[in-house]
Write a protein that holds these residues in place. Structure first.
Motif, short mmCIF file in Angstrom:
data_model
loop_
_atom_site.label_atom_id
_atom_site.label_comp_id
_atom_site.label_asym_id
_atom_site.label_seq_id
_atom_site.Cartn_x
_atom_site.Cartn_y
_atom_site.Cartn_z
N PRO A 321 74.54 25.58 39.99
CA PRO A 321 73.13 25.45 40.37
C PRO A 321 72.74 23.98 40.53
O PRO A 321 72.96 23.17 39.63
CB PRO A 321 72.39 26.12 39.21
N CYS A 322 72.18 23.62 41.68
CA CYS A 322 71.78 22.23 41.96
C CYS A 322 70.39 22.23 42.57
O CYS A 322 70.05 23.12 43.37
CB CYS A 322 72.76 21.57 42.93
N ASN A 323 69.62 21.23 42.21
CA ASN A 323 68.32 21.03 42.82
C ASN A 323 68.53 20.42 44.19
O ASN A 323 69.07 19.32 44.33
CB ASN A 323 67.45 20.13 41.95
N ASP A 352 61.32 22.71 43.60
CA ASP A 352 61.92 23.75 42.78
C ASP A 352 63.00 24.57 43.51
O ASP A 352 63.39 25.64 43.05
CB ASP A 352 60.84 24.71 42.27
N THR A 354 66.49 25.57 44.19
CA THR A 354 67.80 25.46 43.53
C THR A 354 68.80 26.36 44.25
O THR A 354 68.53 27.55 44.46
CB THR A 354 67.70 25.87 42.05
N ARG A 359 78.09 20.02 44.37
CA ARG A 359 77.23 18.87 44.64
C ARG A 359 77.95 17.81 45.47
O ARG A 359 77.41 17.29 46.45
CB ARG A 359 76.73 18.27 43.33
#
Length: 470
Positions: A321-323, A352, A354, A359
């Motif tokens: 999970p990455c912003n 917000d 995600t 990455r």
């Protein structure tokens, strides 16, 4: 004058070959038919001769035994001989003229008249009578003419057989000439050029790129030469691009080492600025402002170094999970030095959002796309807009620029490896190919919308993480 190409030459050769052999086959078949007819005619001529000989034997028996019943048998055989002669008359006239056919017809008529005279009650049946003498002379003439017809028919068979053999010899000669011509043509027009292609590919494998000389014939072999020369030119360009890619890889390794070494000076600068700010804080407003600037720029430089280290570090594909906005801002910081004062980056992405991303690799894809937009805008003023939207179970990320756009031909090949519209040495042609592979790794899709003069948009569709999709 337009020269026929290889395909037309082969078709023409096959047509000539087929026509020649077809003519030979028809001629041979015609001779065989004539031979069969001649054999049947010989049989009929032998039947005629045998009947005439039978008539002569009956003639001798009549004069020997004075038996009048033999005349009726002789007339029956004479009628049969006349029937056979009628069947042979056309062929006899065609082959031998009218001499023998007319003589046989007249002789049979005369022989029949003499038989009728001798068989009449008042007839002189003596062996030495004038009628008997005339009958024997006429019968002898019939035998000679029938023998001549049979012999001439046999000679006709020999002539037909000789012509058939001559046809076969000529056919063998024609076949030999056609085979020699075919061997010469294949050797010169096909095997020779293929040997050149083989030698050229061997040289290419050894790294020697020598273009083949192309004639203006326009045949398929010359088209192969043109395609091979184009391939050689493309290999040269790609070799240059691979060298450039290797240089960039080396520069990336060097930048990673430099970034790692910059961490310690940056940490010392940050620590020193913080200590000095604590010692002199509040004494001088301008000094406090400068200390704050030093601390902020040091943190900014440290973030850039950190992003550079993360980008250069190789690791296996490991999504997490990455912003999305943080990843975008990190990528923009890494290319901030190439933006210049004329190009602005407008990030319209909520804080917000995600996504489940690797990455490092996704940042590499973003860097390639942003750099591609920067190079497309060039020295003009422009804007790179990055925004998101949502579909049912996917997030759509759009990176647009107001550059010159792309032509339809370029648009079709934009994701091909080593394809580049830049000059040799200015690009490797691998950037967008790498982007395509990275998006596929993330189970997403990427497409391009572009119109010449109206800019370009890269549309990336990525699956939502399970929590958001639920």
């Amino acid at each position: 004058m337009v020269r026929p190409n290889l395909r037309h030459t082969i078709i023409l050769g096959i047509a000539i070959f087929t026509l020649a052999f077809g003519s030979i086959a028809l001629l041979s078949l015609s001779n065989l038919d004539r031979l069969q007819e001649a054999v049947l005619l010989v049989e009929r001529a032998d039947d005629l001769r045998n009947l005439i000989l039978e008539i002569r034997r009956e003639e001798k028996n009549f004069f020997l035994y004075q038996d009048g019943s033999l005349f009726s048998v002789g007339r029956e055989n004479l009628n049969r001989a006349g029937t056979i002669l009628g069947e042979l008359s056309g062929e006899v006239v065609q082959l031998h003229g009218e001499t023998h056919g007319t003589a046989l017809a007249q002789g049979m008529k005369r022989y029949g008249e003499l038989l009728a005279r001798l068989s009449s009650p008042a007839g002189d049946v003596g062996e030495n009578s004038p009628a008997a003498h005339a009958l024997r002379e006429t019968g002898q003439a019939l035998v000679e003419h029938s023998r001549a017809v049979a012999e001439l028919e046999r000679d006709n068979i020999l002539n037909i057989n000789q012509r058939l053999r001559m046809t076969l010899f000529i056919s063998m000669g024609v076949v030999a000439l056609v085979v020699l011509a075919l061997v010469f043509f294949v050797s010169k027009a096909i095997l020779g050029p293929l040997t050149q292609v083989q030698a050229a590919t061997r040289r290419i494998a050894q790294g020697t790129f020598v273009p083949l000389a192309v004639r203006e014939d326009g045949d398929e072999i010359q088209q192969v030469f043109v395609a091979l020369n184009s391939m050689v030119d493309e290999l040269k360009k790609r070799q240059t691009q691979l060298v450039q890619a290797q240089k960039l890889s080396s520069i990336g390794t060097l930048a990673s080492g430099i970034a790692h070494q910059l961490n310690n000076p940056l940490n010392n600068i940050s620590t020193s600025a913080q200590i000095l700010a604590e010692e002199t804080g509040g004494q001088n407003e301008f000094a406090d402002k400068m200390m704050t600037n030093i601390t902020q720029e040091t943190l900014r430089a440290r973030d850039i170094v950190k992003g550079l280290l993360e980008f250069s570090r190789h690791k296996d594909f490991s999504p997490a999970p990455c912003n999305l906005k943080e990843v975008l801002e990190s990528a923009v910081r890494l290319v901030s030095g190439q933006l210049g004062p004329r190009i602005a980056v407008d990030i319209r992405v909520p804080d917000d959002v995600t996504l489940y991303l690797d990455r490092q690799r996704f940042q590499e894809a973003l860097l390639n796309l942003i750099i591609n937009s920067i190079q497309a805008i060039g020295d003009r003023e422009g804007t790179i807009r990055i925004e998101t939207s949502r579909e049912t179970d996917h997030k759509v990320l759009t990176i647009s620029d107001n550059g010159p756009g792309m032509s339809p031909d370029t648009l079709q090949r934009i994701f091909d490896p080593f394809f580049s519209t830049k000059e040799v040495g200015q690009g490797t042609g691998l950037g967008l190919y790498i982007v395509y592979g990275i998006i596929e790794e993330h189970r997403g899709t990427i497409r391009v919308d572009s119109t010449p003069g109206e800019g370009t948009s890269f549309i990336i569709t990525l699956p939502l993480e399970p929590e958001e999709n639920a």
